[in-house]
Design a protein around this motif. Structure first.
Motif, short mmCIF file in Angstrom:
data_model
loop_
_atom_site.label_atom_id
_atom_site.label_comp_id
_atom_site.label_asym_id
_atom_site.label_seq_id
_atom_site.Cartn_x
_atom_site.Cartn_y
_atom_site.Cartn_z
N GLU A 329 38.30 -15.22 -23.96
CA GLU A 329 37.94 -16.53 -23.42
C GLU A 329 39.07 -17.51 -23.67
O GLU A 329 39.64 -17.56 -24.76
CB GLU A 329 36.66 -17.02 -24.09
N GLN A 330 39.42 -18.29 -22.66
CA GLN A 330 40.55 -19.20 -22.78
C GLN A 330 40.25 -20.29 -23.81
O GLN A 330 39.30 -21.07 -23.66
CB GLN A 330 40.86 -19.86 -21.43
N PRO A 331 41.02 -20.34 -24.90
CA PRO A 331 40.76 -21.36 -25.93
C PRO A 331 41.08 -22.75 -25.41
O PRO A 331 41.98 -22.94 -24.59
CB PRO A 331 41.69 -20.95 -27.07
N GLN A 332 40.35 -23.74 -25.91
CA GLN A 332 40.52 -25.11 -25.47
C GLN A 332 41.35 -25.90 -26.48
O GLN A 332 41.32 -25.64 -27.68
CB GLN A 332 39.15 -25.79 -25.31
N PRO A 333 42.10 -26.88 -25.99
CA PRO A 333 42.82 -27.77 -26.91
C PRO A 333 41.84 -28.71 -27.59
O PRO A 333 40.69 -28.86 -27.16
CB PRO A 333 43.77 -28.53 -25.99
N MET A 334 42.30 -29.38 -28.63
CA MET A 334 41.51 -30.46 -29.19
C MET A 334 41.58 -31.64 -28.22
O MET A 334 42.66 -32.03 -27.79
CB MET A 334 42.05 -30.90 -30.56
N HIS A 335 40.43 -32.20 -27.89
CA HIS A 335 40.37 -33.35 -26.99
C HIS A 335 40.19 -34.63 -27.81
O HIS A 335 39.20 -34.78 -28.54
CB HIS A 335 39.20 -33.21 -26.00
N ALA A 336 41.15 -35.55 -27.68
CA ALA A 336 41.02 -36.82 -28.39
C ALA A 336 39.81 -37.60 -27.90
O ALA A 336 39.17 -38.32 -28.67
CB ALA A 336 42.29 -37.64 -28.21
N VAL A 337 39.50 -37.48 -26.61
CA VAL A 337 38.28 -38.05 -26.03
C VAL A 337 37.62 -36.96 -25.21
O VAL A 337 38.30 -36.09 -24.64
CB VAL A 337 38.59 -39.28 -25.14
N PRO A 338 36.30 -36.95 -25.12
CA PRO A 338 35.62 -35.89 -24.35
C PRO A 338 36.06 -35.90 -22.89
O PRO A 338 36.24 -36.97 -22.29
CB PRO A 338 34.14 -36.25 -24.51
N LEU A 339 36.25 -34.72 -22.35
CA LEU A 339 36.59 -34.62 -20.94
C LEU A 339 35.35 -34.91 -20.10
O LEU A 339 34.23 -34.54 -20.47
CB LEU A 339 37.12 -33.23 -20.61
N LYS A 340 35.56 -35.56 -18.98
CA LYS A 340 34.45 -35.84 -18.07
C LYS A 340 34.07 -34.56 -17.33
O LYS A 340 34.96 -33.74 -17.01
CB LYS A 340 34.83 -36.94 -17.09
N PRO A 341 32.78 -34.38 -17.04
CA PRO A 341 32.37 -33.19 -16.28
C PRO A 341 33.08 -33.12 -14.93
O PRO A 341 33.31 -34.15 -14.29
CB PRO A 341 30.87 -33.38 -16.12
N LYS A 342 33.44 -31.91 -14.55
CA LYS A 342 34.08 -31.73 -13.25
C LYS A 342 33.06 -31.96 -12.15
O LYS A 342 31.88 -31.65 -12.28
CB LYS A 342 34.65 -30.32 -13.13
N LYS A 343 33.54 -32.54 -11.07
CA LYS A 343 32.67 -32.77 -9.93
C LYS A 343 32.31 -31.45 -9.29
O LYS A 343 33.15 -30.54 -9.19
CB LYS A 343 33.34 -33.70 -8.91
#
Length: 347
Positions: A329-343
């Motif tokens: 599974e593709q690991p995710q970076p640390m997000h300084a702010v939550p990413l918005k849901p994709k449309k």
């Protein structure tokens, strides 16, 4: 905004400041006190208008001898006349990309423009006459683009009894016809109005020497309308102003814990504040591998941009995912702010 990280833009640092061993001594700092030629104007921020003939002679002597020294690969001359801060920045950049300094600097140095192809506009001094910015005007072809009118700014510092070149930079004037017209008329007031033409307000600080990197890293920033200052692992300092650029991280990244601290403020060059992105990447050292993002801060235009201090990790899974054959599974970076849901784009 996530697509901004699809391609990393490799930043280039212009290295400057060489004087040949045979150069005659350069006079003391440009004075900011009244001269026989007339009283200098010194603004509250310490910027002055020096004698233009003297400033031009200093700029062209230093720059032209620098250009020749780099072409000849004269390390002694380069060390003698490059600002101390720039020497260390160049050294750290090369070491952080697993290069050998100074050999790889002279191997990769690009041919510098000839001042004969530019017209002198004017110079400003700062820091009580110990810094100077000289501006020239001429056509430049950058990359595959057509030649355009550019301002060519040379930044100098006076240290250890001599003038040294710290860096050079270009400004595309094709979309600024008003500024171009004033520069063509040698209107020195426009140099005061635009901070890109200003001298340093202090002698640049020499950064600490970095160690060899465990992992090669880059920080990518796209910050239209904003100024961002970043410090990574307490060593690598980066400044971005209303631009899109990637910098090599001094000392690289390390497996496990890393730190990043940054401040964000509106840019003096732009009133609008569209989306913004900061990304920290581990760069591939094996052919065929791809970069992996380990930290990001991504905002849309309507979001408020705040700086902060963060700790993030570079994991074994992230390193493994750089291989295109990685099946996990593709690991995710640390997000300084939550990413918005994709449309939800239904077909």
């Amino acid at each position: 905004m996530r697509k901004l990280f699809a391609a990393i833009i490799v930043a280039t640092i212009t290295c400057a400041g060489v004087v040949t061993a045979q150069q005659t001594s350069i006079p003391a700092p440009i004075p900011t006190t009244p001269q026989a030629s007339g009283k200098l104007q010194v603004t509250p921020d310490g910027i002055a208008t020096p004698n233009q003939e003297k400033a031009r002679a200093l700029a062209e002597t230093t720059y032209n001898t620098w250009r020749l020294s780099v072409q000849r690969g004269d390390e002694t001359a380069w060390r003698n006349s490059t600002s101390s801060a720039r020497q260390m920045k160049v050294r750290n950049l090369i070491i952080s990309e697993r290069g050998t300094f100074p050999r790889d600097f002279f191997r990769s140095a690009r041919q510098a423009p000839q001042l004969e192809n530019f017209r002198f506009v004017g110079a400003l001094s700062g820091c009580a006459g110990r810094t100077m910015a000289a501006t020239y005007l001429g056509k430049m072809q950058l990359g595959d683009d057509v030649a355009k009118q550019n301002a060519f700014v040379l930044e100098f510092v006076h240290e250890n009894g001599k003038w040294r070149l710290d860096q050079t930079r270009f400004f595309d004037l094709s979309k600024l016809p008003g500024v171009l017209k004033r520069l063509e008329g040698r209107d020195l007031s426009v140099l005061r109005e635009q901070d890109g033409f200003h001298p340093y307000r202090s002698i640049p600080t020499v950064p600490p020497a970095c160690a060899n990197p465990e992992l090669i890293g880059e920080v990518f920033v796209d910050c239209p309308g904003r100024e961002i200052e970043i410090r990574i692992n307490g060593v690598s300092v980066h400044n971005f102003d209303d631009e899109r650029r990637a910098d090599t991280i001094s000392g690289g990244l390390r497996r496990g814990t890393n730190t990043i601290a940054y401040s964000i403020k509106p840019s003096s060059n732009e009133q609008d504040h569209p989306g913004m992105a900061i990304g920290v990447f581990v760069m591939p050292e094996t052919a065929g591998n791809r970069p992996v993002c380990v930290f990001d801060h991504v905002l849309d235009a309507e979001d408020e941009a705040k700086g902060g201090n963060f700790t993030f990790a570079v994991t074994n899974e992230q390193i493994a995912s750089m291989n295109p054959q990685y099946k996990g599974e593709q690991p995710q970076p640390m997000h300084a702010v939550p990413l918005k849901p994709k449309k939800n784009n239904k077909r």
